[in-house]
Design a protein around this motif. Structure first.
Motif, PDB file in Angstrom:
ATOM      1  N   HIS A  65       0.734  -1.274   0.049  1.00 21.51           N
ATOM      2  CA  HIS A  65       0.068  -0.069   0.123  1.00 21.51           C
ATOM      3  C   HIS A  65       0.762   1.078  -0.139  1.00 21.51           C
ATOM      4  CE1 HIS A  65      -3.338  -2.710   1.937  1.00 21.51           C
ATOM      5  NE2 HIS A  65      -3.611  -2.729   0.705  1.00 21.51           N
ATOM      6  N   THR A  66       1.827   1.419   1.058  1.00 19.89           N
ATOM      7  CA  THR A  66       2.475   2.349   0.837  1.00 19.89           C
ATOM      8  C   THR A  66       4.035   2.163   0.858  1.00 19.89           C
ATOM      9  OG1 THR A  66       2.847   2.691   3.364  1.00 19.89           O
ATOM     10  CG2 THR A  66       1.063   3.835   2.335  1.00 19.89           C
ATOM     11  N   GLU A  67       4.900   3.128   0.694  1.00 23.24           N
ATOM     12  CA  GLU A  67       6.269   3.017   0.700  1.00 23.24           C
ATOM     13  C   GLU A  67       6.878   4.474   1.492  1.00 23.24           C
ATOM     14  OE1 GLU A  67       8.716   1.825  -2.933  1.00 23.24           O
ATOM     15  OE2 GLU A  67       9.710   3.559  -2.526  1.00 23.24           O
ATOM     16  N   THR A  68       7.832   3.798   2.145  1.00 25.13           N
ATOM     17  CA  THR A  68       8.506   5.026   3.014  1.00 25.13           C
ATOM     18  C   THR A  68      10.130   4.904   2.603  1.00 25.13           C
ATOM     19  OG1 THR A  68       6.738   5.225   4.614  1.00 25.13           O
ATOM     20  CG2 THR A  68       8.835   6.241   5.254  1.00 25.13           C
ATOM     21  N   LEU A  69      10.682   6.299   2.642  1.00 25.77           N
ATOM     22  CA  LEU A  69      12.015   6.151   2.469  1.00 25.77           C
ATOM     23  C   LEU A  69      12.526   7.334   3.368  1.00 25.77           C
ATOM     24  CD1 LEU A  69      11.890   6.425  -1.376  1.00 25.77           C
ATOM     25  CD2 LEU A  69      13.649   4.818  -0.392  1.00 25.77           C
ATOM     26  N   ILE A  70      13.266   6.891   3.981  1.00 28.80           N
ATOM     27  CA  ILE A  70      13.846   7.784   5.140  1.00 28.80           C
ATOM     28  C   ILE A  70      15.318   8.316   4.531  1.00 28.80           C
ATOM     29  CG2 ILE A  70      14.956   8.511   7.458  1.00 28.80           C
ATOM     30  CD1 ILE A  70      12.334   6.778   8.482  1.00 28.80           C
ATOM     31  N   ALA A  71      15.697   9.588   4.162  1.00 31.86           N
ATOM     32  CA  ALA A  71      16.859   9.768   3.522  1.00 31.86           C
ATOM     33  C   ALA A  71      17.445  10.939   4.260  1.00 31.86           C
ATOM     34  CB  ALA A  71      16.746  10.879   2.246  1.00 31.86           C
ATOM     35  N   TYR A  72      18.955  10.753   4.458  1.00 34.28           N
ATOM     36  CA  TYR A  72      19.834  11.693   5.258  1.00 34.28           C
ATOM     37  C   TYR A  72      20.372  12.928   4.754  1.00 34.28           C
ATOM     38  CZ  TYR A  72      20.069   6.694   6.813  1.00 34.28           C
ATOM     39  OH  TYR A  72      19.908   5.431   7.274  1.00 34.28           O
ATOM     40  N   ALA A  73      19.179  13.485   4.375  1.00 30.14           N
ATOM     41  CA  ALA A  73      19.163  15.035   3.439  1.00 30.14           C
ATOM     42  C   ALA A  73      17.924  15.280   3.439  1.00 30.14           C
ATOM     43  CB  ALA A  73      19.633  14.654   2.362  1.00 30.14           C
ATOM     44  N   PRO A  74      17.616  16.752   3.724  1.00 26.59           N
ATOM     45  CA  PRO A  74      16.320  17.257   3.585  1.00 26.59           C
ATOM     46  C   PRO A  74      15.541  17.357   1.990  1.00 26.59           C
ATOM     47  CG  PRO A  74      18.085  19.091   3.542  1.00 26.59           C
ATOM     48  CD  PRO A  74      18.668  17.698   3.578  1.00 26.59           C
ATOM     49  N   ALA A  75      15.473  16.104   1.745  1.00 30.78           N
ATOM     50  CA  ALA A  75      15.023  15.891   0.326  1.00 30.78           C
ATOM     51  C   ALA A  75      13.512  16.361   0.111  1.00 30.78           C
ATOM     52  CB  ALA A  75      14.906  14.261   0.293  1.00 30.78           C
ATOM     53  N   GLY A  76      13.425  16.956  -0.963  1.00 29.81           N
ATOM     54  CA  GLY A  76      11.970  17.490  -1.442  1.00 29.81           C
ATOM     55  C   GLY A  76      11.929  18.700  -0.934  1.00 29.81           C
ATOM     56  N   ALA A  77      12.749  19.341  -0.113  1.00 27.63           N
ATOM     57  CA  ALA A  77      12.175  20.588   0.327  1.00 27.63           C
ATOM     58  C   ALA A  77      12.353  21.619  -0.470  1.00 27.63           C
ATOM     59  CB  ALA A  77      13.341  20.981   1.500  1.00 27.63           C
ATOM     60  N   ARG A  78      13.312  21.601  -1.718  1.00 26.75           N
ATOM     61  CA  ARG A  78      13.165  22.712  -2.799  1.00 26.75           C
ATOM     62  C   ARG A  78      11.991  22.420  -3.513  1.00 26.75           C
ATOM     63  NH1 ARG A  78      16.761  21.984  -7.906  1.00 26.75           N
ATOM     64  NH2 ARG A  78      16.476  23.785  -8.902  1.00 26.75           N
ATOM     65  N   ILE A  79      11.693  21.332  -3.769  1.00 32.37           N
ATOM     66  CA  ILE A  79      10.365  21.224  -4.667  1.00 32.37           C
ATOM     67  C   ILE A  79       9.105  21.995  -3.822  1.00 32.37           C
ATOM     68  CG2 ILE A  79       8.997  19.538  -5.804  1.00 32.37           C
ATOM     69  CD1 ILE A  79      11.690  19.468  -6.933  1.00 32.37           C
ATOM     70  N   ALA A  80       9.071  21.728  -2.622  1.00 35.38           N
ATOM     71  CA  ALA A  80       8.122  22.174  -1.686  1.00 35.38           C
ATOM     72  C   ALA A  80       8.070  23.554  -1.492  1.00 35.38           C
ATOM     73  CB  ALA A  80       7.891  21.450  -0.505  1.00 35.38           C
ATOM     74  N   GLY A  81       9.343  24.223  -1.806  1.00 36.33           N
ATOM     75  CA  GLY A  81       9.372  25.720  -1.588  1.00 36.33           C
ATOM     76  C   GLY A  81       9.932  25.783  -0.101  1.00 36.33           C
ATOM     77  N   GLU A  82      10.347  24.918   0.497  1.00 37.36           N
ATOM     78  CA  GLU A  82      10.671  25.076   2.147  1.00 37.36           C
ATOM     79  C   GLU A  82      12.214  25.046   2.314  1.00 37.36           C
ATOM     80  OE1 GLU A  82       8.779  25.402   4.953  1.00 37.36           O
ATOM     81  OE2 GLU A  82       6.843  25.467   3.409  1.00 37.36           O
ATOM     82  N   ASP A  83      12.812  26.168   2.908  1.00 35.95           N
ATOM     83  CA  ASP A  83      13.832  26.496   3.104  1.00 35.95           C
ATOM     84  C   ASP A  83      14.585  25.758   4.456  1.00 35.95           C
ATOM     85  OD1 ASP A  83      16.573  27.433   2.768  1.00 35.95           O
ATOM     86  OD2 ASP A  83      16.040  29.428   3.748  1.00 35.95           O
TER      87      ASP A  83
END
Ligand code: FAD
Length: 549
Positions: A369-387
């Motif tokens: 049903h779901t998949e979760t990745l935990i990355a040792y980096a602030p992945a996805g922040a730029r795309i989300a517009g979060e600094d």
């Protein structure tokens, strides 16, 4: 039509197009094959070398960088949708994760199209053929050891690639019942799998290099406008292509491999699609095919960012302590957690969507049903517009809904091939999809805040500006608001020229002779994988099908 007659023109030199061209040539070297790609040749391009460059490729000149139309579940936000614009397609910009999905996915595909030649057993020879699997002691029935694409697990890639949070996270997942599976790419991924990637010794493998294209004629920076279809005594037959600059090139057969966003566009501009859409844009109807552009599906992902309790220990990207090049040989992550939820969690949502829970395919024992990745980096922040700073102080989690029941669409805004297609993923439009995302997010909260190990890792969630932190006490509404704020694709666009609806089980476009589609557009249903491994295998399988039929 000008120029000499090719046997086959492949429109789109992405993962499917490059693989298919190479294998068709290998099967029959006498074939005159032309591969036409809108993007450039990226061999030697600095954006396509190392794993972290994949993030720099976003919004660059090798990214189509589409936007969806406003999405109701995302607060009417238009979401970013990347796609590789280069010879090699997605393999020029993707993140290199290599997951196959489950036996259940392939068997459901075969069932959906009523053809057992698409079940897992029938795919296996091609899933094997594409790979050189890193573990030579793995089951040879499941894995290939001499294919063009080399895979590596985190620990097999280098003895030094020992991310410090690996063991803590493994035990945190185990505490919530997600236990390690030995080999997540042997058809049963549910559990915690070690991340497998196709970075090879820390370098990208481009489809157009891994597969030998010697002997294939290649045209880059050439946008295909349409397939030219001739009417021979009432039989419609593909006779070549027209480029956006008006050049006509003839061939005996055309294969469209322009990816899930542009394959429907090429078909529509060729007069193959729903009559009403064609009429609206003054495109002469060649074949009324109502399902072109329908059935589009994608994996919605939600990233969260977590402030580390002890950044001084050197736990994430940006820390001065990560000096060993081994840390940069792939994504900074160890695990892929693939989860399945019980009937109790999903019954209400299934029924609210107007379906019966009993016997529902989502509730079969082997469906993820779901998949979760935990990355040792602030992945996805730029795309989300979060600094969120990349200075070793933050990690990220990403939850993906892997078996969505929402379906969207792709259509055209006008008859100009250079205009982006109109993309409507229709994210989270069903109660099931909303509920799966909530369950995935609640699991991450359990892992990182509800276990002793998680509490040793994170100090707190770093919520988007103006949002409260999510906790185990957050309401469904609060979680849905977060999804609306940051939800975005995980770049698994598919299904927009679906098998059984637009193409038959030989990948032939129904209603037009000499025309096939081979790319992620043909996936009739979402698969619980990241899609490159499946697209490579699809193209391998297609090459044999085309050579035989
Ligand atoms: C940013 C990103 C990250 C990803 N990360 C992963 C990952 O880590 N693991 C994974 O398994 N998958 C990942 N994927 C998904 C994977 O790369 C895709 O599923 C895969 O590339 C789809 O293959 P395809 O052949 O269907 O399409 P593509 O590979 O996209 O190929 C389509 C090609 O057609 C060309 N084209 C389009 N229109 C025309 C036209 N009119 N004329 C000529 N050429 C045209 C395009 O430029 C492109 O080269 C990622 C994708 C992206 C974008």
């Amino acid at each position: 039509m000008a120029t000499s007659l090719r046997d086959i023109i492949i429109t789109g030199g992405g993962i499917a197009g490059s693989t298919l061209a190479a294998r068709l040539h290998q099967n029959d070297p006498s074939l005159k094959i032309l591969l036409v790609e809108a993007g450039k040749n990226v061999t030697g391009n600095p954006l396509t070398s190392n794993p972290l460059d994949a993030f720099a490729a976003h919004f660059s000149d090798i990214d189509w960088a589409y936007s969806t139309i406003p999405q109701a579940a995302l607060n009417d936000r238009s979401a970013y949708a990347a796609a590789g614009k280069a010879l090699s397609g997605g393999s020029a910009t993707n993140y290199g994760t290599w997951t196959r999905g489950s036996v259940a996915d392939y068997n459901a595909w075969a069932k959906k199209v009523d053809d057992s030649s698409w079940d897992y057993a029938s795919w296996l020879p091609y899933l094997r053929k594409t790979e050189t699997h890193f573990d030579k002691s793995a089951d040879p029935l499941q894995h290939g050891f001499d294919g063009p694409i080399h895979t590596e697990s985190v620990t097999s890639s280098s003895a030094n690639r020992k991310y410090p949070l690996r063991d803590l996270l493994r035990s945190a997942w185990a505490k919530i019942g997600v236990r390690q599976v030995q080999d997540m790419n042997s058809g049963n991924p549910i559990g915690l799998g070690e991340l497998v990637e196709n970075w090879r010794e820390g370098k990208r493998q481009l489809a157009s290099e891994a597969y030998n294209l010697d002997g294939v004629e290649i045209m880059t920076e050439a946008l295909v406008k349409r397939v030219v279809v001739e009417n021979e005594n009432g039989t419609k037959r593909a006779a070549g292509i027209e480029l956006a600059n008006g050049t006509m090139i003839s061939s005996k057969e055309v294969i469209v491999s322009a990816g899930a966003y542009r394959t429907p566009q090429v078909l529509l501009l060729s007069g193959i699609g729903p009559e009403a859409v064609l009429a609206k844009h003054d495109i002469p109807v060649v074949h009324d095919s109502p399902q072109v552009g329908k059935n589009f599906h994608d994996h919605l992902a939600v990233c969260q960012w977590w402030k580390l309790l002890h950044p001084e220990k050197g736990l994430a990207i940006g820390t001065p302590l990560w000096t060993d090049p081994a840390y940069f040989m792939g994504l900074p992550a160890d695990w892929v957690a693939t989860q399945q939820y019980s009937v109790d969690h999903l019954k209400k949502a299934i029924e609210a969507d107007g379906e019966k829970a009993e016997g529902h395919s989502l509730l079969a024992s082997d469906v993820a049903h779901t998949e979760t990745l935990i990355a040792y980096a602030p992945a996805g922040a730029r795309i989300a517009g979060e600094d969120v700073p990349t200075d070793g102080t933050h990690i990220a989690s990403a939850v993906l809904v892997m078996s969505p029941t929402s379906r969207g669409s792709i259509t055209i805004a006008n008859a100009d091939p250079a205009t982006s297609p109109v993309i409507d993923p229709n994210y989270s439009a069903t109660n099931v999809d909303q509920q799966l995302m909530r369950l995935g997010i609640r699991s991450v909260i359990d892992v990182l805040q509800g276990t002793e190990e998680g509490q040793q890792i994170v100090e707190s969630e770093r919520a988007p500006n103006g949002f409260k932190m999510l906790t185990k006490n957050s309401t469904d509404i609060e979680i849905d608001e977060r999804v609306a704020r940051v939800g975005n694709t995980f770049y698994h666009a598919a299904g927009s020229a679906a098998m059984g609806k637009v193409v038959d089980t030989n990948l032939k476009v129904m209603g037009v002779e000499g025309l096939r589609v081979v790319d992620a557009s043909v996936f009739p249903i979402p698969m619980t994988a990241h899609y490159q491994a499946i697209v490579y295998a699809l193209a391998e399988k297609a090459a044999d099908l085309i050579t035989k039929t």
